[in-house]
Scaffold this motif. Structure first.
Motif, PDB file in Angstrom:
ATOM      1  N   GLY A  98       0.830  -1.207   0.000  1.00  0.00           N
ATOM      2  CA  GLY A  98       0.000   0.000   0.000  1.00  0.00           C
ATOM      3  C   GLY A  98       0.855   1.244   0.000  1.00  0.00           C
ATOM      4  N   GLY A  99       0.178   2.399   0.063  1.00  0.00           N
ATOM      5  CA  GLY A  99       0.858   3.671  -0.066  1.00  0.00           C
ATOM      6  C   GLY A  99       1.732   4.031   1.130  1.00  0.00           C
ATOM      7  N   SER A 100       1.242   3.784   2.331  1.00  0.00           N
ATOM      8  CA  SER A 100       2.046   4.125   3.512  1.00  0.00           C
ATOM      9  C   SER A 100       3.320   3.290   3.534  1.00  0.00           C
ATOM     10  N   MET A 103       5.784   4.737   1.044  1.00  0.00           N
ATOM     11  CA  MET A 103       6.440   5.968   1.495  1.00  0.00           C
ATOM     12  C   MET A 103       7.357   5.716   2.694  1.00  0.00           C
ATOM     13  N   TYR A 132      -0.128  14.735   2.265  1.00  0.00           N
ATOM     14  CA  TYR A 132      -0.377  13.477   2.989  1.00  0.00           C
ATOM     15  C   TYR A 132       0.469  12.381   2.355  1.00  0.00           C
ATOM     16  N   HIS A 133       1.237  11.689   3.197  1.00  0.00           N
ATOM     17  CA  HIS A 133       2.093  10.627   2.666  1.00  0.00           C
ATOM     18  C   HIS A 133       1.837   9.276   3.331  1.00  0.00           C
ATOM     19  N   GLY A 134       0.797   9.194   4.155  1.00  0.00           N
ATOM     20  CA  GLY A 134       0.487   7.910   4.778  1.00  0.00           C
ATOM     21  C   GLY A 134       0.409   8.037   6.283  1.00  0.00           C
ATOM     22  N   GLU A 206       3.925  15.503  -3.356  1.00  0.00           N
ATOM     23  CA  GLU A 206       2.945  14.894  -4.272  1.00  0.00           C
ATOM     24  C   GLU A 206       2.869  15.803  -5.502  1.00  0.00           C
ATOM     25  N   ASP A 240       5.559  11.415  -4.395  1.00  0.00           N
ATOM     26  CA  ASP A 240       4.512  10.522  -3.905  1.00  0.00           C
ATOM     27  C   ASP A 240       3.347  10.561  -4.896  1.00  0.00           C
ATOM     28  N   VAL A 242       1.071   8.130  -4.939  1.00  0.00           N
ATOM     29  CA  VAL A 242       0.155   7.095  -4.440  1.00  0.00           C
ATOM     30  C   VAL A 242      -1.275   7.388  -4.895  1.00  0.00           C
ATOM     31  N   MET A 243      -1.670   8.673  -4.842  1.00  0.00           N
ATOM     32  CA  MET A 243      -3.033   9.010  -5.247  1.00  0.00           C
ATOM     33  C   MET A 243      -3.090   9.501  -6.702  1.00  0.00           C
ATOM     34  N   LYS A 269      -2.690   2.573  -4.484  1.00  0.00           N
ATOM     35  CA  LYS A 269      -4.082   2.789  -4.907  1.00  0.00           C
ATOM     36  C   LYS A 269      -4.388   2.186  -6.285  1.00  0.00           C
TER      37      LYS A 269
HETATM   38  N1  PLP Z   1       0.384   9.029  -0.108  1.00  0.00           N
HETATM   39  C1  PLP Z   1      -0.670   9.656  -0.631  1.00  0.00           C
HETATM   40  C2  PLP Z   1      -0.454  10.792  -1.587  1.00  0.00           C
HETATM   41  C3  PLP Z   1      -1.974   9.242  -0.323  1.00  0.00           C
HETATM   42  O1  PLP Z   1      -3.026   9.896  -0.842  1.00  0.00           O
HETATM   43  C4  PLP Z   1      -2.148   8.144   0.556  1.00  0.00           C
HETATM   44  C5  PLP Z   1      -3.502   7.700   0.923  1.00  0.00           C
HETATM   45  O2  PLP Z   1      -4.480   8.388   0.765  1.00  0.00           O
HETATM   46  C6  PLP Z   1      -1.014   7.513   1.081  1.00  0.00           C
HETATM   47  C7  PLP Z   1       0.237   7.975   0.726  1.00  0.00           C
HETATM   48  C8  PLP Z   1      -1.161   6.344   2.004  1.00  0.00           C
HETATM   49  O3  PLP Z   1      -1.591   5.240   1.282  1.00  0.00           O
HETATM   50  P1  PLP Z   1      -2.314   4.001   2.010  1.00  0.00           P
HETATM   51  O4  PLP Z   1      -3.595   4.519   2.551  1.00  0.00           O
HETATM   52  O5  PLP Z   1      -2.456   2.998   0.906  1.00  0.00           O
HETATM   53  O6  PLP Z   1      -1.388   3.519   3.066  1.00  0.00           O
END
Ligand code: PLP
Length: 423
Positions: A98-100, A103, A132-134, A206, A240, A242-243, A269
């Motif tokens: 996942g994203g967290s 990162m 937001y990075h997690g 981001e 980042d 992720v989104m 995501k």
């Molecule tokens: N980085 C960004 C830009 C995000 O939008 C998110 C989640 O919304 C994350 C990291 C964290 O991802 P996850 O919820 O899959 O751990």
């Protein structure tokens, strides 16, 4: 009685029972148009047969082979497909869930890279407010959403934060977008000089800010200037996506549109598209080689990294994201969505800004278009907007976080890439 520990203990949610294209259906048979992909996840909708078949086929072979013991074909395939689309210089893929995790892995890879190079003094990381990075502690330390950070302040790693590139709130009168972009990027140089360039390891951003500000792209030239500054001081650039990545903006990697080459880029995501928990941290050959030729071991790892079913799903998702016409469709539908939002809400007294790229769009809500005061510092309206939309059979993603009075309240829209005019 439920034994689930939910996100919010005060709300009762419908029970999801079935997915059907752009719709989720609850246990009573009610249909919800998924206009936000959950949280920008379900980019191929909810019943994509090719992804489902890929998972089933892999399940018939094997499901789990620990990455400390085996490599796997699905992981190799997915890595190849990601690198083929990634910005120049990106060469290796670290698969996570996942994203967290992606990162968090990036934070640790940055540190290990400099240790392996003998630059032990480089440990300071700079990120941006309203990002937001997690939610894991390293990723949360980089994140600049004060509401999310507040509770865990004493546990966070010390990092510094600069203001983001946020035209609606920070561009000054008389300034062109280009001038503003340069001014916003130069904040990084100021911060590097304040901290001491020899101590700084990385900058995190981001390319299009998602959950905290609502689909805010950097102005043209901002990320290029950021890259120049990072190069000048030998600092790694971590993007980042992720989104905003995996086609959400109409480009598989959003930063390719900005023509910027990161040293590390995180995705999640859309890469699993909701069919499997999947994320990836991609890094340059130079970072990988430094570790491969140094200790040979990245001091990190998760049990489920490189999971074969997740990788098989990701690989089938990549095949579809890169189909001819797919990104063109995302861009075209994004323009239509934007035009419709402008038609409907352009003059609305509580809508201050309408923005985004591709199928990643948001309305910023204000109580006064003149002062740009956020609409709902207490968050109460967000829950109401979400509830009312769900009542009407629509999933949208209202967010905010106005602890500092600046973060925009917004409603984020990130529908599946399979939407058409009927939706
Ligand atoms: N980085 C960004 C830009 C995000 O939008 C998110 C989640 O919304 C994350 C990291 C964290 O991802 P996850 O919820 O899959 O751990």
């Amino acid at each position: 009685m439920s034994h689930i520990f939910p996100r919010n203990t005060r709300v009762t949610l419908p029970t999801a029972a079935k997915g059907d294209g752009c719709y989720l259906i609850d246990s009573t048979g009610k249909r919800y148009l998924d206009a936000c992909g959950g949280a920008a996840v379900s980019c191929l909708g909810h019943s994509n047969e090719k992804v489902i078949d890929a998972i089933k086929t892999q399940l018939d072979k094997f499901s789990f082979a620990h990455t400390g013991f085996f490599g796997s074909e699905p992981a190799e395939e997915l890595a190849n497909k990601l690198v083929a689309q990634a910005p120049t210089g990106i060469d290796r893929v670290y698969l996570v869930s996942g994203g967290s995790e992606a990162m968090e892995s990036a934070v640790k890879l940055v540190r290990q890279y400099f240790v392996e190079k003998g630059e032990h003094q480089r440990s300071h990381m700079i990120a941006r407010w309203q990002s937001y990075h997690g939610n894991t502690l390293g990723a949360l330390s980089a994140g600049g959403n004060k509401w999310r950070r507040e509770m865990f302040g004493p546990l966070l790693i010390e990092m510094s934060h600069i203001d983001p590139c946020y035209t609606y709130r920070y561009m000054q009168e008389g300034e062109t977008e280009e001038e503003y972009g340069l001014r916003a990027a130069n904040l990084l140089e100021e911060e590097i000089l304040r901290v001491g360039p020899e101590k700084v390891a990385a900058f995190f951003a981001e390319p299009v800010v998602g959950a905290t500000m609502g689909a805010v792209p950097a102005v043209k030239g901002y990320l290029k200037r950021i890259r120049e500054i990072c190069d000048k001081y030998g600092i790694l650039l971590v993007l980042d996506e992720v989104m905003c990545g995996m086609g959400r903006t109409g480009h598989i990697f959003a930063c390719n549109e900005d023509e910027v080459r990161p040293d590390i880029v995180a995705v999640a995501k859309g890469i699993g598209a909701g069919y499997q928990p999947l994320g990836a941290m991609l890094c340059s050959k130079e970072i990988y080689d430094t570790i491969a030729e140094g200790s040979g071991f990245f001091q990190h790892g998760h049990t489920y990294m490189g999971h074969s079913l997740a990788a098989a799903a990701g690989s089938a998702v990549m095949d579809q994201l890169t189909e001819p016409g797919r990104m063109e469709h995302v861009r075209a539908m994004g323009e239509k969505l934007s035009a419709a939002l402008h038609d409907e809400f352009g003059q609305h007294p509580y809508v201050g800004d309408i923005r985004g790229r591709g199928l990643f769009r948001a309305l910023e809500l204000v109580s006064d278009r003149g002062t740009k005061a956020p609409l709902d510092p207490s968050f109460k309206l967000h829950a109401k907007v979400k509830q009312n939309a769900m009542k009407a059979g629509l999933m949208c993603y209202p967010m905010g976080g106005t602890v500092d009075g600046k973060t925009g309240d917004h409603i984020l829209l990130a529908p599946p890439f399979i939407i058409d005019d009927s939706h």
